[in-house]
Design a protein around this motif. Structure first.
Motif, PDB file in Angstrom:
ATOM      1  N   LEU A   2       2.943 -12.639   4.544  1.00  0.00           N
ATOM      2  CA  LEU A   2       1.540 -12.807   4.923  1.00  0.00           C
ATOM      3  C   LEU A   2       0.629 -12.004   4.004  1.00  0.00           C
ATOM      4  O   LEU A   2      -0.501 -12.424   3.715  1.00  0.00           O
ATOM      5  N   TYR A   3       1.139 -10.863   3.536  1.00  0.00           N
ATOM      6  CA  TYR A   3       0.360 -10.043   2.618  1.00  0.00           C
ATOM      7  C   TYR A   3      -0.003 -10.851   1.374  1.00  0.00           C
ATOM      8  O   TYR A   3      -1.168 -10.867   0.943  1.00  0.00           O
ATOM      9  N   TYR A   4       0.979 -11.543   0.795  1.00  0.00           N
ATOM     10  CA  TYR A   4       0.746 -12.321  -0.429  1.00  0.00           C
ATOM     11  C   TYR A   4      -0.114 -13.549  -0.142  1.00  0.00           C
ATOM     12  O   TYR A   4      -0.945 -13.948  -0.971  1.00  0.00           O
ATOM     13  N   ILE A  87      11.568  -8.581  10.455  1.00  0.00           N
ATOM     14  CA  ILE A  87      10.576  -9.665  10.460  1.00  0.00           C
ATOM     15  C   ILE A  87       9.175  -9.142  10.132  1.00  0.00           C
ATOM     16  O   ILE A  87       8.506  -9.682   9.231  1.00  0.00           O
ATOM     17  N   PRO A  88       8.666  -8.100  10.807  1.00  0.00           N
ATOM     18  CA  PRO A  88       7.344  -7.577  10.423  1.00  0.00           C
ATOM     19  C   PRO A  88       7.297  -7.062   8.981  1.00  0.00           C
ATOM     20  O   PRO A  88       6.275  -7.218   8.297  1.00  0.00           O
ATOM     21  N   VAL A  89       8.390  -6.439   8.534  1.00  0.00           N
ATOM     22  CA  VAL A  89       8.420  -5.924   7.159  1.00  0.00           C
ATOM     23  C   VAL A  89       8.311  -7.067   6.161  1.00  0.00           C
ATOM     24  O   VAL A  89       7.535  -7.002   5.191  1.00  0.00           O
ATOM     25  N   LYS A  94       4.676  -5.065   0.966  1.00  0.00           N
ATOM     26  CA  LYS A  94       4.792  -5.486  -0.431  1.00  0.00           C
ATOM     27  C   LYS A  94       6.274  -5.474  -0.789  1.00  0.00           C
ATOM     28  O   LYS A  94       6.870  -4.406  -0.966  1.00  0.00           O
ATOM     29  N   LEU A  95       6.853  -6.642  -0.902  1.00  0.00           N
ATOM     30  CA  LEU A  95       8.305  -6.752  -1.009  1.00  0.00           C
ATOM     31  C   LEU A  95       8.840  -6.342  -2.372  1.00  0.00           C
ATOM     32  O   LEU A  95      10.052  -6.189  -2.539  1.00  0.00           O
ATOM     33  N   GLU A  96       7.964  -6.169  -3.351  1.00  0.00           N
ATOM     34  CA  GLU A  96       8.432  -5.703  -4.662  1.00  0.00           C
ATOM     35  C   GLU A  96       8.498  -4.175  -4.723  1.00  0.00           C
ATOM     36  O   GLU A  96       9.011  -3.610  -5.698  1.00  0.00           O
TER      37      GLU A  96
END
Length: 410
Positions: A2-4, A87-89, A94-96
Motif C-alpha cells: 500500500l505504501y508503494y 500482513i501489515p508489514v 518499505k520492503l527494500e
C-alpha cells in the motif's frame, strides 16, 4: 505494498490523503490497528481450524494445579502471531529496507523451526519434538545470517551527529545540530552506565594489533549467534503458563520500538545523545505490527487459554526480539530488558546443575526450586496462574523503564 501504491497515486495524481503514507507515525498506527484486527478477528477462525484438525496440546502430568484441564487445547497458535505481523508489514513497510528484510527472514526462519517442532510433537506423537541439536543448528544459521548481514551489508551504518554548543542569554549551554558525519560501517553498540555510551566490538581484538580491526567479524558474528540462541530459548522457556510469554514479549517489543524510532530520528537521537542509525526507523512498522499481533493473541491466550502459541510462536518471538535488539544496537541491554527471559533461563540452568552436582556428591539429586522454570516454582507454591502472570508483567514493565533510563544514566 500500500505504501508503494499511495506513493504512486501521490506522484501521478496528487490524490488527497495519499501523502499520509509517507509518515512513519501514520503507517505505524495503521500497522498496530491492522495487526490487532487480524489477530482477534481471524484468530478465532484459525483456532477453530486447529481444533477441527485436532491439533491439541499433549500435557504431561507435572503435578501442577489445573494442568490436566489444558489437555487438548489447540496449539501452534504462533501462526496467528506470524500472519498478523507479516500482513501489515507487507502492506505498509518499505520492503527494500534491509532491516525490514532481515526481520521478515527472521520471522519465517524461526517460525519454520518452531512449526517443525510442533508438527513432530503433534502428528508424530513425539513429546520431545525436534531434536535439540537441530534447533541449535537452526538458531546458529539465523545468527550467522543476521551477524553477516549486520557486518557486511553496505546499508547498515551509523552516522555521527556533529553539534556545537551555544550559550543562551541565561548562560545555559544548548547543543544544536550543525552537520552530519558520513555514514560509517562499524560494529559499535550501546553500552549503559558509561559517559560515552558506545562500545566497538573491534576493540576486543584490535588491542592486539590495530590492523586486526578488519577482522572484527570473527568476534561480532559469534556474539550475534549467541544472542539469537539465548533469547529465543529464553522466550521458549517462558512460554509455560497462559499469557506469560506473549504479555512479557509485548512489553519488551514496545520498548525496542521506542529505541528504533528514536535511533532513526536525527533530532531525537541527538537530543538523547544516542546513536543515530540511518534507515532504522522503518523497523517501527514491523515492531508495531508485531506488538499488535502479540496483544491480539493475548485475547485468546490469557487464562483460561483458548490456544497456545507452541514453539511456532515462542521461538519466533525470541528470534525477533534478539534481532531487534541487535539491529537497534541495544543488545547489551538485553539482560535488563529481557530480565524475565533471563531469570527463566537461569532458573533452569541452576536447577539442573545443582541437581547433577548433588546427585554426584550425595547420591541423590537436590533442587533449588520446587520446579523450574521459575513460574512453575510459584505454581507449586499454590499461586494462581493469573497472579503469577500479572506480577511478571509488572516486573517486565519495571525492567523496561529501567532500560530506557539507562540511556541517560552515565
Amino acid at each position: 505494498m500500500l505504501y508503494y501504491l499511495f506513493q504512486f497515486l501521490e506522484e501521478e495524481y496528487q490524490l488527497p490523503g495519499a501523502q499520509l503514507f509517507e509518515y512513519l507515525s501514520f503507517r505505524s498506527a495503521m500497522a498496530i490497528i491492522l495487526s490487532i484486527a487480524i489477530s482477534t478477528i481471524y484468530g478465532k477462525r484459525i483456532i477453530n481450524y486447529l481444533r477441527a484438525k485436532q491439533i491439541g496440546e499433549s500435557v504431561r502430568n507435572l503435578g501442577l494445579k489445573g494442568q490436566t484441564e489444558k489437555a487438548g487445547t489447540p496449539t501452534m497458535g504462533g501462526v496467528i502471531i506470524i500472519i498478523s505481523t507479516l500482513i501489515p508489514v507487507l502492506l505498509l513497510a518499505k520492503l527494500e529496507n534491509i532491516y525490514v528484510i532481515l526481520l521478515v527472514v527472521t520471522t519465517l526462519w524461526m517460525g519454520a523451526i518452531g512449526f517443525i517442532d510442533d508438527y513432530i510433537k503433534i502428528f508424530k506423537k513425539d513429546k520431545e519434538g525436534l531434536k535439540g541439536k537441530f534447533k541449535i543448528i537452526g538458531q546458529l544459521g539465523l545468527g550467522l545470517i543476521v551477524g553477516a548481514t549486520m557486518y557486511f551489508h553496505p546499508q547498515i551504518t551509523t552516522k555521527e551527529v556533529i553539534t556545537e554548543t551555544n550559550p543562551t542569554e541565561n548562560v545555559i549551554a544548548r547543543a544544536e545540530v550543525v552537520d552530519m558525519g558520513p555514514e560509517e560501517k562499524n560494529t559499535t553498540t550501546t553500552i549503559p552506565f558509561v559517559k560515552n555510551n558506545e562500545f566497538d566490538y573491534s576493540q576486543l581484538i584490535s588491542w592486539i594489533n590495530p590492523s586486526l580491526a578488519n577482522y572484527a567479524w570473527l568476534i561480532f558474528i559469534p556474539i550475534v549467534i549467541f544472542i539469537v540462541a539465548a533469547v529465543s530459548n529464553g522466550a521458549n522457556l517462558t512460554d509455560g503458563i497462559d499469557g506469560l510469554a506473549a504479555g512479557s514479549s509485548a512489553i519488551i517489543v514496545l520498548t525496542l520500538g521506542l529505541f528504533a524510532w528514536v535511533s532513526g530520528n536525527i533530532i531525537f537521537s541527538d537530543y538523547l545523545n544516542i546513536m543515530y542509525i540511518p534507515r532504522s526507523g522503518e523497523m517501527t512498522i514491523f515492531i508495531t505490527a508485531f506488538a499488535g499481533a502479540l496483544v491480539g493473541f493475548l485475547w485468546y491466550n490469557t487464562f483460561p487459554a483458548q490456544v497456545f502459541m507452541g514453539d511456532t510462536g515462542s521461538l519466533t518471538i525470541g528470534g525477533i526480539i534478539a534481532v531487534l535488539a541487535i539491529a537497534t544496537r541495544k543488545e547489551l541491554l538485553i539482560p535488563l530488558l529481557c530480565g524475565i527471559f533471563l531469570i527463566e533461563n537461569l532458573s533452569v540452568v541452576m536447577q539442573v546443575s545443582w541437581f547433577k552436582y548433588t546427585k554426584k556428591k550425595y547420591g541423590e539429586g537436590r533442587r533449588i526450586f520446587l520446579m523450574s522454570p521459575l513460574h512453575h516454582h510459584y505454581q507449586k507454591k499454590g499461586k494462581h496462574e493469573s497472579k503469577i502472570v500479572v506480577r511478571f508483567w509488572i516486573i517486565g514493565i519495571f525492567l523496561a523503564i529501567l532500560t530506557i533510563v539507562t540511556l541517560k544514566v552515565r
